[in-house]
Enzyme design. Sequence first.
Site, PDB file in Angstrom:
ATOM      1  N   ASP A 131      -3.943  29.346 -34.877  1.00 49.85           N
ATOM      2  CA  ASP A 131      -4.228  30.456 -33.965  1.00 49.85           C
ATOM      3  C   ASP A 131      -3.777  30.161 -32.539  1.00 49.85           C
ATOM      4  O   ASP A 131      -4.221  30.816 -31.588  1.00 49.85           O
ATOM      5  CB  ASP A 131      -5.735  30.762 -33.957  1.00 49.85           C
ATOM      6  CG  ASP A 131      -6.142  31.686 -35.093  1.00 49.85           C
ATOM      7  OD1 ASP A 131      -5.260  32.100 -35.869  1.00 49.85           O
ATOM      8  OD2 ASP A 131      -7.347  31.997 -35.223  1.00 49.85           O
ATOM      9  N   ASP A 284     -20.309  28.238 -40.150  1.00 46.80           N
ATOM     10  CA  ASP A 284     -20.526  27.262 -41.219  1.00 46.80           C
ATOM     11  C   ASP A 284     -21.973  27.270 -41.704  1.00 46.80           C
ATOM     12  O   ASP A 284     -22.250  27.283 -42.901  1.00 46.80           O
ATOM     13  CB  ASP A 284     -20.120  25.864 -40.745  1.00 46.80           C
ATOM     14  CG  ASP A 284     -20.608  25.551 -39.337  1.00 46.80           C
ATOM     15  OD1 ASP A 284     -21.456  26.301 -38.807  1.00 46.80           O
ATOM     16  OD2 ASP A 284     -20.136  24.546 -38.762  1.00 46.80           O
TER      17      ASP A 284
END
Length: 518
Positions: A131, A284
Amino acid sequence: MRNLVLREPEVEVPDDVTSSLSYAWQRIRVPVIVPLLYVALYICVAMSIMLFVERVYMTLVIIYVKVMGKKRYTKYKLEAIKEDLEHNRSYPMVLIQIPMYNEREVYKLSIGAVCGLTWPSDRLIVQVLDDSTNEVLRALVELECRKWTEQGVNVQYETRNNRNGYKAGALREGLEKQYVKDCEFVVIFDADFQPEEDFLWRTIPFLLGNPELGLVQARWKFVNADECLMTRLQEMSLDYHFTVEQEVGSSTCSFFGFNGTAGVWRIQAINDAGGWKDRTTVEDMDLAVRASLKGWKFLFVGDLGVKNELPSTFKAYRYQQHRWSCGPANLFRKMTKEIILCERVSFWKKFHVIYAFFFVRKIIAHWVTFFFYCIVIPASILVPEVHLPKPVAVYLPATITILNAVCTPRSLHLLVFWILFENVMSLHRSKATIIGLLEANRVNEWVVTEKLGNTTKQKHNAKTLKKPRSRIGERIHVLELIMGMFMLHCAIYNMLFGENHLFIYLLLQAGAFFIIGF
């Protein structure tokens, strides 16, 4: 006597500012400040006891696990599964994802380490999710991927035109690629992680032999722990997290928070949980909780370490701690009702997730450290009417501190520095948890932790590398300076009028706040 008139004594109101403040303080101290401080004291005592009980419980569990040899991953017949896998040559298709964002210093380390993993090349896909906004850096990363492709490794270089969802968005879009459909497991490594070549052989067999397992997590091994005092102190905190918290969660109810990297997921478990979501900065942990509510079990492999880098600048560490403190609090707000209403998991597991995992470890632990040790205890010195119970003010925090520090024996001599540093950081973490609970501004702030690459290389090139000067506003932290002034005032008052030696702690803590503040 008959003409004697009883009158209330006239109270002389002082004219100067200092005397006026002293007069106002004397008027409100007993009727207002004392009751408020006692309420705060009782709340902090209750939170301290909760944290103490949680720490002692985890210590007893970890002692039993180690003494009795009951670490959960040892009960699985790993070698037998590996032999069967090699004999039948039925290797599963494995995807490895490396999300990165402007990782100039470390991209070669992670890509090289992952491409060096021992696993049949036709059953392995390495997916680099870049990214980066720097076009030159993108070209360098793509060139590195091509180099490994020419050596026979299946490396897929993927980019996006936006950063929607940040890391979670990149991982989600990566799993949607056509070539991923045949993959059974996905391994995630952040850009600074360097796994050993046998990593897959020490994790994948657990998942093959136990269909109820959704996640296998390895621990972190820090390559730059000795770089400076701050990295040594970080190591002390994280060693406790892996040695105790993760091991206890794995051994008792097969649940712990996924650390976001150095873990292997069964892709079916990710899909059952609803995939990656970017509603918080702890995608996460969000995925781990949702997968656990679907009945999937987790396994922590404590003897498998993966090399990685600790933040070595205070600016990077502050941003990381804001994300790690704000995100869990915000997730707690969003998922409490969902956890309570879930019918697939036991009451004990619900209690563990809500009370122990979220409330005590992610919220209470920060609040006790800041509000009790940095606000209530110093304030009680200015208000002698408030009696501070010695067992709660001294013995409980001492026990909690010792239980935390024994996980890093080589740093026991740094215990005082660790206490002072953690107390200062508790201000930042407490503020972040409140932002997360209230969903205030900065709740979804995502700043990628800066990595500097190999430590030894840094030392050799220290003279040639020049860091850009930060602005004065970035180097001065006003809240820490205010806390330093408050602590210093309480220390001087205790030296002049107190009957104990709390001024020693207060002076040291004030110094720590001033150092961080500047």
